[in-house]
Design a protein around this motif. Structure first.
Motif, PDB file in Angstrom:
ATOM      1  N   ASP A 154       0.826  -1.210   0.000  1.00  0.00           N
ATOM      2  CA  ASP A 154       0.000   0.000   0.000  1.00  0.00           C
ATOM      3  C   ASP A 154       0.865   1.267   0.000  1.00  0.00           C
ATOM      4  O   ASP A 154       0.473   2.295  -0.572  1.00  0.00           O
ATOM      5  N   VAL A 155       2.034   1.198   0.626  1.00  0.00           N
ATOM      6  CA  VAL A 155       2.956   2.332   0.588  1.00  0.00           C
ATOM      7  C   VAL A 155       3.497   2.511  -0.830  1.00  0.00           C
ATOM      8  O   VAL A 155       3.630   3.642  -1.321  1.00  0.00           O
ATOM      9  N   LEU A 156       3.791   1.410  -1.502  1.00  0.00           N
ATOM     10  CA  LEU A 156       4.213   1.504  -2.899  1.00  0.00           C
ATOM     11  C   LEU A 156       3.128   2.154  -3.745  1.00  0.00           C
ATOM     12  O   LEU A 156       3.407   3.033  -4.568  1.00  0.00           O
ATOM     13  N   ALA A 157       1.888   1.731  -3.556  1.00  0.00           N
ATOM     14  CA  ALA A 157       0.774   2.297  -4.323  1.00  0.00           C
ATOM     15  C   ALA A 157       0.634   3.792  -4.050  1.00  0.00           C
ATOM     16  O   ALA A 157       0.376   4.583  -4.965  1.00  0.00           O
ATOM     17  N   GLU A 158       0.811   4.187  -2.786  1.00  0.00           N
ATOM     18  CA  GLU A 158       0.723   5.599  -2.416  1.00  0.00           C
ATOM     19  C   GLU A 158       1.800   6.409  -3.125  1.00  0.00           C
ATOM     20  O   GLU A 158       1.546   7.516  -3.625  1.00  0.00           O
ATOM     21  N   ASN A 159       3.012   5.868  -3.208  1.00  0.00           N
ATOM     22  CA  ASN A 159       4.097   6.577  -3.881  1.00  0.00           C
ATOM     23  C   ASN A 159       3.869   6.656  -5.387  1.00  0.00           C
ATOM     24  O   ASN A 159       4.198   7.667  -6.007  1.00  0.00           O
ATOM     25  N   CYS A 160       3.303   5.614  -5.970  1.00  0.00           N
ATOM     26  CA  CYS A 160       2.955   5.690  -7.394  1.00  0.00           C
ATOM     27  C   CYS A 160       1.928   6.789  -7.637  1.00  0.00           C
ATOM     28  O   CYS A 160       2.029   7.545  -8.610  1.00  0.00           O
ATOM     29  N   ARG A 161       0.947   6.909  -6.750  1.00  0.00           N
ATOM     30  CA  ARG A 161      -0.057   7.964  -6.894  1.00  0.00           C
ATOM     31  C   ARG A 161       0.574   9.348  -6.740  1.00  0.00           C
ATOM     32  O   ARG A 161       0.272  10.274  -7.503  1.00  0.00           O
ATOM     33  N   LEU A 162       1.464   9.498  -5.756  1.00  0.00           N
ATOM     34  CA  LEU A 162       2.105  10.792  -5.538  1.00  0.00           C
ATOM     35  C   LEU A 162       2.877  11.262  -6.765  1.00  0.00           C
ATOM     36  O   LEU A 162       2.964  12.462  -7.039  1.00  0.00           O
ATOM     37  N   HIS A 163       3.431  10.303  -7.515  1.00  0.00           N
ATOM     38  CA  HIS A 163       4.263  10.647  -8.662  1.00  0.00           C
ATOM     39  C   HIS A 163       3.530  10.488  -9.989  1.00  0.00           C
ATOM     40  O   HIS A 163       4.141  10.640 -11.057  1.00  0.00           O
ATOM     41  N   GLY A 164       2.236  10.202  -9.932  1.00  0.00           N
ATOM     42  CA  GLY A 164       1.462  10.079 -11.155  1.00  0.00           C
ATOM     43  C   GLY A 164       1.870   8.914 -12.026  1.00  0.00           C
ATOM     44  O   GLY A 164       1.754   8.971 -13.261  1.00  0.00           O
ATOM     45  N   LEU A 165       2.358   7.829 -11.398  1.00  0.00           N
ATOM     46  CA  LEU A 165       2.825   6.666 -12.149  1.00  0.00           C
ATOM     47  C   LEU A 165       1.722   5.620 -12.274  1.00  0.00           C
ATOM     48  O   LEU A 165       0.865   5.491 -11.395  1.00  0.00           O
ATOM     49  N   LYS A 166       1.780   4.870 -13.337  1.00  0.00           N
ATOM     50  CA  LYS A 166       0.838   3.779 -13.548  1.00  0.00           C
ATOM     51  C   LYS A 166       1.012   2.724 -12.466  1.00  0.00           C
ATOM     52  O   LYS A 166       2.132   2.331 -12.140  1.00  0.00           O
ATOM     53  N   GLN A 167      -0.097   2.271 -11.911  1.00  0.00           N
ATOM     54  CA  GLN A 167      -0.035   1.221 -10.904  1.00  0.00           C
ATOM     55  C   GLN A 167       0.293  -0.112 -11.580  1.00  0.00           C
ATOM     56  O   GLN A 167      -0.196  -0.405 -12.672  1.00  0.00           O
ATOM     57  N   PRO A 168       1.143  -0.926 -10.959  1.00  0.00           N
ATOM     58  CA  PRO A 168       1.455  -2.234 -11.538  1.00  0.00           C
ATOM     59  C   PRO A 168       0.311  -3.220 -11.309  1.00  0.00           C
ATOM     60  O   PRO A 168      -0.684  -2.896 -10.660  1.00  0.00           O
ATOM     61  N   ASP A 169       0.467  -4.399 -11.829  1.00  0.00           N
ATOM     62  CA  ASP A 169      -0.477  -5.489 -11.541  1.00  0.00           C
ATOM     63  C   ASP A 169      -0.167  -5.988 -10.130  1.00  0.00           C
ATOM     64  O   ASP A 169       0.852  -6.627  -9.895  1.00  0.00           O
ATOM     65  N   TRP A 170      -1.055  -5.655  -9.184  1.00  0.00           N
ATOM     66  CA  TRP A 170      -0.776  -5.977  -7.786  1.00  0.00           C
ATOM     67  C   TRP A 170      -1.069  -7.432  -7.441  1.00  0.00           C
ATOM     68  O   TRP A 170      -0.859  -7.844  -6.304  1.00  0.00           O
ATOM     69  N   ARG A 171      -1.543  -8.233  -8.404  1.00  0.00           N
ATOM     70  CA  ARG A 171      -1.976  -9.588  -8.058  1.00  0.00           C
ATOM     71  C   ARG A 171      -0.837 -10.482  -7.580  1.00  0.00           C
ATOM     72  O   ARG A 171      -1.067 -11.436  -6.845  1.00  0.00           O
ATOM     73  N   ARG A 172       0.389 -10.191  -7.986  1.00  0.00           N
ATOM     74  CA  ARG A 172       1.496 -11.022  -7.492  1.00  0.00           C
ATOM     75  C   ARG A 172       2.138 -10.455  -6.228  1.00  0.00           C
ATOM     76  O   ARG A 172       3.048 -11.053  -5.666  1.00  0.00           O
ATOM     77  N   TYR A 173       1.668  -9.298  -5.774  1.00  0.00           N
ATOM     78  CA  TYR A 173       2.142  -8.720  -4.517  1.00  0.00           C
ATOM     79  C   TYR A 173       1.303  -9.257  -3.364  1.00  0.00           C
ATOM     80  O   TYR A 173       0.113  -9.544  -3.531  1.00  0.00           O
ATOM     81  N   GLY A 174       1.939  -9.373  -2.203  1.00  0.00           N
ATOM     82  CA  GLY A 174       1.187  -9.861  -1.055  1.00  0.00           C
ATOM     83  C   GLY A 174       1.788  -9.420   0.260  1.00  0.00           C
ATOM     84  O   GLY A 174       2.969  -9.066   0.337  1.00  0.00           O
ATOM     85  N   ASP A 175       0.932  -9.414   1.290  1.00  0.00           N
ATOM     86  CA  ASP A 175       1.343  -9.159   2.664  1.00  0.00           C
ATOM     87  C   ASP A 175       1.393 -10.484   3.405  1.00  0.00           C
ATOM     88  O   ASP A 175       0.443 -11.272   3.332  1.00  0.00           O
TER      89      ASP A 175
END
Length: 217
Positions: free
Chosen positions: A140-161
């Motif tokens: 979620d921190v990665l996603a927040e940083n992508c939003r802050l920089h206007g970057l395309k979000q990756p496919d999060w399906r292979r990411y996990g907690d």
């Protein structure tokens, strides 16, 4: 950074990018290689308690640490990734986060990459891995940083907690720990320094190796 934190209004408006019900160690998925990563990000005195809810507060990443391992019985290491990142919204580190992580302003000024470049290199490191796993909210921190920089979000399906998964498989204490303290739950000593992204990644890896030998994962 793996301390649990209350969510700010901004965070609660955005659902987690990963599904805690997904089990990355389902026998149908095991094989190939996985990346275990940890992040350190900007914080100030009281940020944790208020969930980074001040309008000027952002969880800007300042350090990536990651270990790549084979997803087999030994979980042998195949690579490491360490990168410092210069925050953009709050470029001057607080004394609080420097004391917590050991990262000083000079390190970021001399060695820090802009987030978009660091993110590209991290994704290259993860290329081909079947899963990219962390402990306690870092996707979620990665996603927040992508939003802050206007970057395309990756496919999060292979990411996990890992916290929810390990809590189900190994016991509730594994869902309420920190990356740094995980090894102590399997009888090992802690590794390096708490809130160092590389040391915390190595701690996750060592813990998973023990759990793999025990047949838990």
């Amino acid at each position: 950074m793996t301390d649990a934190a209350p969510q700010s209004a901004a965070e609660t408006a955005v659902p987690s990018v990963v599904d805690p019900a997904v089990d990355p160690f389902d026998p149908a998925c095991v094989g190939g290689e996985i990346v275990l990563f940890d992040l350190e990000f900007t914080a100030w005195e009281g940020s944790l308690a208020r969930g980074w809810s001040e309008p000027w507060e952002h969880r800007e990443i300042i350090q990536f640490g990651a270990v790549r391992v084979r997803d087999n019985d030994s979980m042998g290491e195949t690579g490491r990734f360490l990168c410092y990142v210069s925050p953009e919204r709050n470029p001057q580190l607080s004394a609080y986060i420097s004391d917590l992580t050991g990262i000083d302003q000079a390190t970021l000024d001399n060695e820090g990459f802009d987030f978009p470049e660091a993110w590209d290199v991290f994704q290259e490191f993860c290329d081909g891995a079947r899963a990219v796993l962390s402990y306690s909210g870092d996707p979620d921190v990665l996603a927040e940083n992508c939003r802050l920089h206007g970057l395309k979000q990756p496919d999060w399906r292979r990411y996990g907690d890992l916290d929810a998964c390990l809590g189900r498989r190994a016991g509730p204490e594994f869902a309420q720990s920190t990356s740094y303290d995980l090894p102590t739950l399997v009888g090992l000593k802690t590794i390096g320094r708490a809130h160092d992204a590389m040391d915390d990644s190595l701690a996750i890896a060592e813990t998973l190796r023990v759990l793999r030998r025990r047949g838990v994962i």
